[in-house]
Design an enzyme around this catalytic site. Sequence first.
Site, PDB file in Angstrom:
ATOM      1  N   ARG A  42       4.776  14.231  10.395  1.00 49.33           N
ATOM      2  CA  ARG A  42       5.552  14.381  11.635  1.00 49.33           C
ATOM      3  C   ARG A  42       6.995  14.744  11.309  1.00 49.33           C
ATOM      4  O   ARG A  42       7.611  15.555  11.989  1.00 49.33           O
ATOM      5  CB  ARG A  42       5.524  13.088  12.462  1.00 49.33           C
ATOM      6  CG  ARG A  42       4.263  12.914  13.305  1.00 49.33           C
ATOM      7  CD  ARG A  42       4.447  11.860  14.394  1.00 49.33           C
ATOM      8  NE  ARG A  42       4.775  10.532  13.870  1.00 49.33           N
ATOM      9  CZ  ARG A  42       3.883   9.664  13.409  1.00 49.33           C
ATOM     10  NH1 ARG A  42       2.602   9.977  13.378  1.00 49.33           N
ATOM     11  NH2 ARG A  42       4.270   8.489  12.966  1.00 49.33           N
ATOM     12  N   GLU A  88      -7.370   8.178  -2.545  1.00 51.09           N
ATOM     13  CA  GLU A  88      -8.011   6.942  -2.104  1.00 51.09           C
ATOM     14  C   GLU A  88      -9.300   6.765  -2.908  1.00 51.09           C
ATOM     15  O   GLU A  88     -10.146   7.648  -2.907  1.00 51.09           O
ATOM     16  CB  GLU A  88      -8.286   6.991  -0.603  1.00 51.09           C
ATOM     17  CG  GLU A  88      -9.221   5.934  -0.071  1.00 51.09           C
ATOM     18  CD  GLU A  88      -8.778   4.501  -0.370  1.00 51.09           C
ATOM     19  OE1 GLU A  88      -7.575   4.210  -0.233  1.00 51.09           O
ATOM     20  OE2 GLU A  88      -9.647   3.685  -0.745  1.00 51.09           O
ATOM     21  N   CYS A 133      -7.990  -6.309   9.255  1.00 49.15           N
ATOM     22  CA  CYS A 133      -7.860  -7.633   9.902  1.00 49.15           C
ATOM     23  C   CYS A 133      -8.926  -7.838  10.968  1.00 49.15           C
ATOM     24  O   CYS A 133      -9.182  -8.967  11.383  1.00 49.15           O
ATOM     25  CB  CYS A 133      -6.494  -7.780  10.547  1.00 49.15           C
ATOM     26  SG  CYS A 133      -5.123  -7.413   9.453  1.00 49.15           S
ATOM     27  N   ASP A 161       0.634  -3.993   0.895  1.00 53.53           N
ATOM     28  CA  ASP A 161       0.316  -5.288   0.295  1.00 53.53           C
ATOM     29  C   ASP A 161       0.584  -5.353  -1.206  1.00 53.53           C
ATOM     30  O   ASP A 161       0.568  -6.433  -1.784  1.00 53.53           O
ATOM     31  CB  ASP A 161      -1.158  -5.648   0.554  1.00 53.53           C
ATOM     32  CG  ASP A 161      -1.419  -6.013   2.006  1.00 53.53           C
ATOM     33  OD1 ASP A 161      -0.457  -6.021   2.802  1.00 53.53           O
ATOM     34  OD2 ASP A 161      -2.587  -6.297   2.337  1.00 53.53           O
ATOM     35  N   ALA A 184       0.049  -6.924   7.795  1.00 49.18           N
ATOM     36  CA  ALA A 184      -0.177  -5.556   8.262  1.00 49.18           C
ATOM     37  C   ALA A 184       1.066  -4.881   8.847  1.00 49.18           C
ATOM     38  O   ALA A 184       1.293  -3.695   8.629  1.00 49.18           O
ATOM     39  CB  ALA A 184      -1.303  -5.550   9.296  1.00 49.18           C
ATOM     40  N   ASN A 196       2.658  -1.232   7.598  1.00 49.39           N
ATOM     41  CA  ASN A 196       2.862  -0.039   8.417  1.00 49.39           C
ATOM     42  C   ASN A 196       4.334   0.377   8.442  1.00 49.39           C
ATOM     43  O   ASN A 196       4.666   1.550   8.301  1.00 49.39           O
ATOM     44  CB  ASN A 196       2.396  -0.316   9.847  1.00 49.39           C
ATOM     45  CG  ASN A 196       0.890  -0.216   9.988  1.00 49.39           C
ATOM     46  OD1 ASN A 196       0.359   0.817  10.342  1.00 49.39           O
ATOM     47  ND2 ASN A 196       0.178  -1.282   9.661  1.00 49.39           N
TER      48      ASN A 196
END
Lengths: 456, 456
Positions: A32, A43, A53, A291, A309, A313
């Site tokens: 963006r 990944e 979660c 994390d 979380a 983010n």
Amino acid sequence: MIFGIFKEELEMRFLIIGGDAAGMSAASRARRNDPSLDITVLERTADVSYSACGMPYNIADPSNPMDALVVRRAEVFREKQGINLLTGHEARTIDPAARRVSGVTEGGQPFTLAYDRLLIATGARALTLDVPGADAPGVMALKSLRDGRAMKAWIETREVRHALILGIGYIGLEMAEAFRARGVAVTMIKPRPGFLPWLEEELADVVQQEVEANQVALRLGPVLHRIEPGGRLTAVFDTMTADADIILPAIGVTPNSEIAAAAGIALGPGRAIAVDRQMRTSAEAVYAAGDCADAYHMVTGERAWVPLALRANRAGWAAADHVCGQPVELPGITGTAVFKVFGLQVARTGLNVEEARRAGFDPVKAVVTSRSRAHAQAGSSPVYVQMVGDGISGRLLGAQMVGREGVAHRINAAATALFARMTVENFSQCDLAYAPPFSPVWDPLLTAANQLKKLL
Amino acid sequence: MIFGIFKEELEMRFLIIGGDAAGMSAASRARRNDPSLDITVLERTADVSYSACGMPYNIADPSNPMDALVVRRAEVFREKQGINLLTGHEARTIDPAARRVSGVTEGGQPFTLAYDRLLIATGARALTLDVPGADAPGVMALKSLRDGRAMKAWIETREVRHALILGIGYIGLEMAEAFRARGVAVTMIKPRPGFLPWLEEELADVVQQEVEANQVALRLGPVLHRIEPGGRLTAVFDTMTADADIILPAIGVTPNSEIAAAAGIALGPGRAIAVDRQMRTSAEAVYAAGDCADAYHMVTGERAWVPLALRANRAGWAAADHVCGQPVELPGITGTAVFKVFGLQVARTGLNVEEARRAGFDPVKAVVTSRSRAHAQAGSSPVYVQMVGDGISGRLLGAQMVGREGVAHRINAAATALFARMTVENFSQCDLAYAPPFSPVWDPLLTAANQLKKLL
């Protein structure tokens, strides 16, 4: 006219290791920010951008497929956002001097990628049991979506009548509720005393009663020696044995920071990757978020590792913004957390008494029992509040709450007060909302602050 | 040895006019502060210390007697706290120079009492209709417990099939719900356009839809000309007529400040009694607290009249503390309010755009629709948030929220941020609680703050 060499300079290569909350937040945000950026995500699993979660709630619900937790599918990142998302790619080494990452694909193919900016967003993993039989079929941790799928399949394809949960934390308690929702008997065992030792004792007792009232057997003290595999698993402790059809080790998590440490990048508390308020690690052009990384704790002023979380983010966004040349300053965390366990909401923010003492404060606490609604209002239930202030400065240091309603969001007022470094006196003057269906005239947090003021 | 004259000096006379929230809070607090204080309360009705805000919920519930709302009975104040509580005593004049209050009892007996310190806690009253027939039987305001008893008796002893509510505010909407709970048809009529003009239009539309979905007929525009009494009442407007078995004027409240004004005490906005941060009026030794008094608004820095229960209780305590020689400094209010209307929670704190403009800010707003729970979590519903910031300073000025859950307590985080004079940028960095059953990862307030940041 743009020559090749300039073009290469303009198209900065932003490489991200890890495609979960922090990594994909960073990738999307960077796109963006800058449509021309060359963004690659490595990944190692097949899953990106899912609500980890939400797994206990999904496992509780047979009607809901596990893939409902996927927030955005890999193809959306690839096709709509132009992110070079490489699933099945495990990064193994970082060379910060050469600005290169090497690894291996699921198919065994080695790869090496160059970067201009690197984000390490490798997350955390569940701690594993260090006993014989820890890898027996049916011993199943819950961290990745792959874990979630495996566990749900295990429950749905076998006759699972008894679950054994090792450890008593957020995930263990959420899974206890999930197992009970599916009619599975649950035993939770941990080696040390104290049901929830970080929670004020009076509040912890309320939670313990709720858990036991929902037919979860608790054993505090037994030390696990081994797990015997078989049709049913048998966990052998020093003082007892327990049979189970599934064993969930929920003894904590640890950051996936080895790849950073091996590259000479500094680690902080809990061996999480140390980052500054711009998410920069000790290595040039290398960021970390999520994390696997630490944060400044705004109450202590010290580094802390609290893998949750929202921070993941937020840190992902911040890293992307800084990579794109925007000013970034994440002040830090206040350690706010909430979880649901059966009919109770349990929330905390800031420091408990022990943490405050360790951080050099002179902690003073108040513990009050208030109500969730006004006098004479139907449906009211107790709200238990613990609040900690500093005897020297009068500063608010933390709050904990337990109740059947109105706890999860109430804690946010205290979290905001901690962020603003308010004193208990100041917080006690806040103009909080009142209407009979939602609160006593004095919100439970204000009642706690009023009590604490007298003790400070 | 204490001589008579010294004893009299030691026993300071604290006189309180009004026995509701502020008055009785002050009386009780003063007694706790000082066992020797001579405390007298003049209350013109027979009721003290009751939860007025609970009346709509009580009226909705036939099984619950109205007196369940009494928090503490008069005898408890008299016998256990040694407070000279004089019910049926109406104060009529204050002589600040002579430090005397005169009035008349319910039985017509005049009285005069001397004081050393006086607290005016006369509350507010419902505005009355200024049309012929406004006093017809069945036209019933709801402010005092006496009003509540009368209304409940009216509903329970007659065939009440249709209620007409004049005005659309908190009490009108709460009563609309109460009437519907008892199977009474409801029409709400107000003369001006705008269903809830203080609420952001998109949010107000959500509330209006909820009210209409619960079979409440709304008419915006008709101006009331007269009420025709009879077995059924007929309200005649300029453009329509409406029949009803009960008519509730809910067109606002006004402070009971005439007794203060007649004594030369300064009034502030809304003709409420002007007080400083120690609850002192312009007259020496005279305090005011509760719905009759104003407060400093912490966002505008100006005086404001926002008669709500928390401030009344807090101001009562503060007046008592100051009378007892304790340091007191009430910084003020941020205009936080919440109400329930059918399945919705509606909350606000701080300023809306229009209020911000009038206060000299450069208001910029964001309006977002978020969710009450995490992605893929069952039971999630929309949460509508409006947030206002100052384009010049970046300061957070206000927030409004509407939703089915998690609104009433969420607003407290914004209220705390306003108290701390946080910027939108700072608030957007707060560490708010997340768990899938309670919130998206980004709390709706943070999503609003993130949006607003971009616009500032």
